[in-house]
Design a protein around this motif. Structure first.
Motif, PDB file in Angstrom:
ATOM      1  N   CYS A 178       3.328   0.211   0.381  1.00  0.00           N
ATOM      2  CA  CYS A 178       2.951  -0.137  -0.997  1.00  0.00           C
ATOM      3  C   CYS A 178       1.471   0.139  -1.243  1.00  0.00           C
ATOM      4  O   CYS A 178       0.613  -0.275  -0.469  1.00  0.00           O
ATOM      5  CB  CYS A 178       3.249  -1.617  -1.257  1.00  0.00           C
ATOM      6  N   ILE A 179       1.186   0.838  -2.340  1.00  0.00           N
ATOM      7  CA  ILE A 179      -0.198   1.148  -2.698  1.00  0.00           C
ATOM      8  C   ILE A 179      -0.606   0.433  -3.994  1.00  0.00           C
ATOM      9  O   ILE A 179      -1.590   0.784  -4.628  1.00  0.00           O
ATOM     10  CB  ILE A 179      -0.415   2.665  -2.842  1.00  0.00           C
ATOM     11  N   ALA A 223       0.642   0.485  -6.922  1.00  0.00           N
ATOM     12  CA  ALA A 223       0.676   1.294  -8.138  1.00  0.00           C
ATOM     13  C   ALA A 223       1.208   0.481  -9.319  1.00  0.00           C
ATOM     14  O   ALA A 223       0.943   0.822 -10.471  1.00  0.00           O
ATOM     15  CB  ALA A 223       1.554   2.522  -7.911  1.00  0.00           C
ATOM     16  N   ALA A 224       1.974  -0.567  -9.025  1.00  0.00           N
ATOM     17  CA  ALA A 224       2.453  -1.538 -10.021  1.00  0.00           C
ATOM     18  C   ALA A 224       3.527  -0.992 -10.954  1.00  0.00           C
ATOM     19  O   ALA A 224       3.852  -1.646 -11.942  1.00  0.00           O
ATOM     20  CB  ALA A 224       1.298  -2.138 -10.821  1.00  0.00           C
ATOM     21  N   CYS A 281       6.611  -0.906 -10.357  1.00  0.00           N
ATOM     22  CA  CYS A 281       7.722  -1.858 -10.268  1.00  0.00           C
ATOM     23  C   CYS A 281       7.437  -3.104 -11.097  1.00  0.00           C
ATOM     24  O   CYS A 281       8.330  -3.635 -11.749  1.00  0.00           O
ATOM     25  CB  CYS A 281       7.968  -2.225  -8.808  1.00  0.00           C
ATOM     26  N   CYS A 327       8.832   4.056  -7.738  1.00  0.00           N
ATOM     27  CA  CYS A 327       7.774   3.794  -6.754  1.00  0.00           C
ATOM     28  C   CYS A 327       7.298   5.108  -6.119  1.00  0.00           C
ATOM     29  O   CYS A 327       8.101   5.824  -5.519  1.00  0.00           O
ATOM     30  CB  CYS A 327       8.288   2.848  -5.667  1.00  0.00           C
TER      31      CYS A 327
HETATM   32  S1  SF4 Z   1       5.766   0.708  -7.390  1.00  0.00           S
HETATM   33 FE1  SF4 Z   1       5.622  -1.373  -6.556  1.00  0.00          FE
HETATM   34  S2  SF4 Z   1       6.227  -1.216  -4.398  1.00  0.00           S
HETATM   35 FE2  SF4 Z   1       5.760   0.851  -5.130  1.00  0.00          FE
HETATM   36  S3  SF4 Z   1       3.629   1.188  -4.585  1.00  0.00           S
HETATM   37 FE3  SF4 Z   1       3.657   0.425  -6.677  1.00  0.00          FE
HETATM   38  S4  SF4 Z   1       3.431  -1.815  -6.473  1.00  0.00           S
HETATM   39 FE4  SF4 Z   1       4.013  -1.011  -4.460  1.00  0.00          FE
END
Ligand code: SF4
Length: 79
Positions: free
Chosen positions: A13-14, A16-17, A19, A68
């Motif tokens: 997990c980076i 990126a938000a 989700c 993601c």
């Molecule tokens: S989409 Fe969610 S699980 Fe994937 S990197 Fe971003 S915060 Fe992490």
């Protein structure tokens, strides 16, 4: 209702938000390094959580998995 197990791989997990934007009732940024899962009452469930979900929420979670960028989310559905 289908029983869903959702897992986050903290090492991938980076934050990126994506989700969190799609399903903020399940994904939350509460840790400095990775997203975490919350239940219907907002209680933190860590990086693995099994619960019963309505079909509409299953679809949202699938969308989050696909969104993601690092494929850090996985899910299993048991009907
Ligand atoms: S989409 Fe969610 S699980 Fe994937 S990197 Fe971003 S915060 Fe992490």
């Amino acid at each position: 209702m289908p029983k869903v197990t959702v897992k986050i791989d903290p090492s991938e997990c980076i934050l990126a938000a994506n989700c969190v934007g799609i399903e903020p009732k399940l994904f939350q940024i509460g840790q400095p390094s990775h997203v975490e899962l919350i239940d219907a009452n907002g209680m933190v469930q860590g990086t693995e959580y099994t619960f019963e979900a309505v079909d509409a929420q299953v679809e949202l979670i699938e969308e989050a998995v696909d969104s993601c960028p690092t494929r850090a989310i996985s899910m299993e559905v048991a009907v």
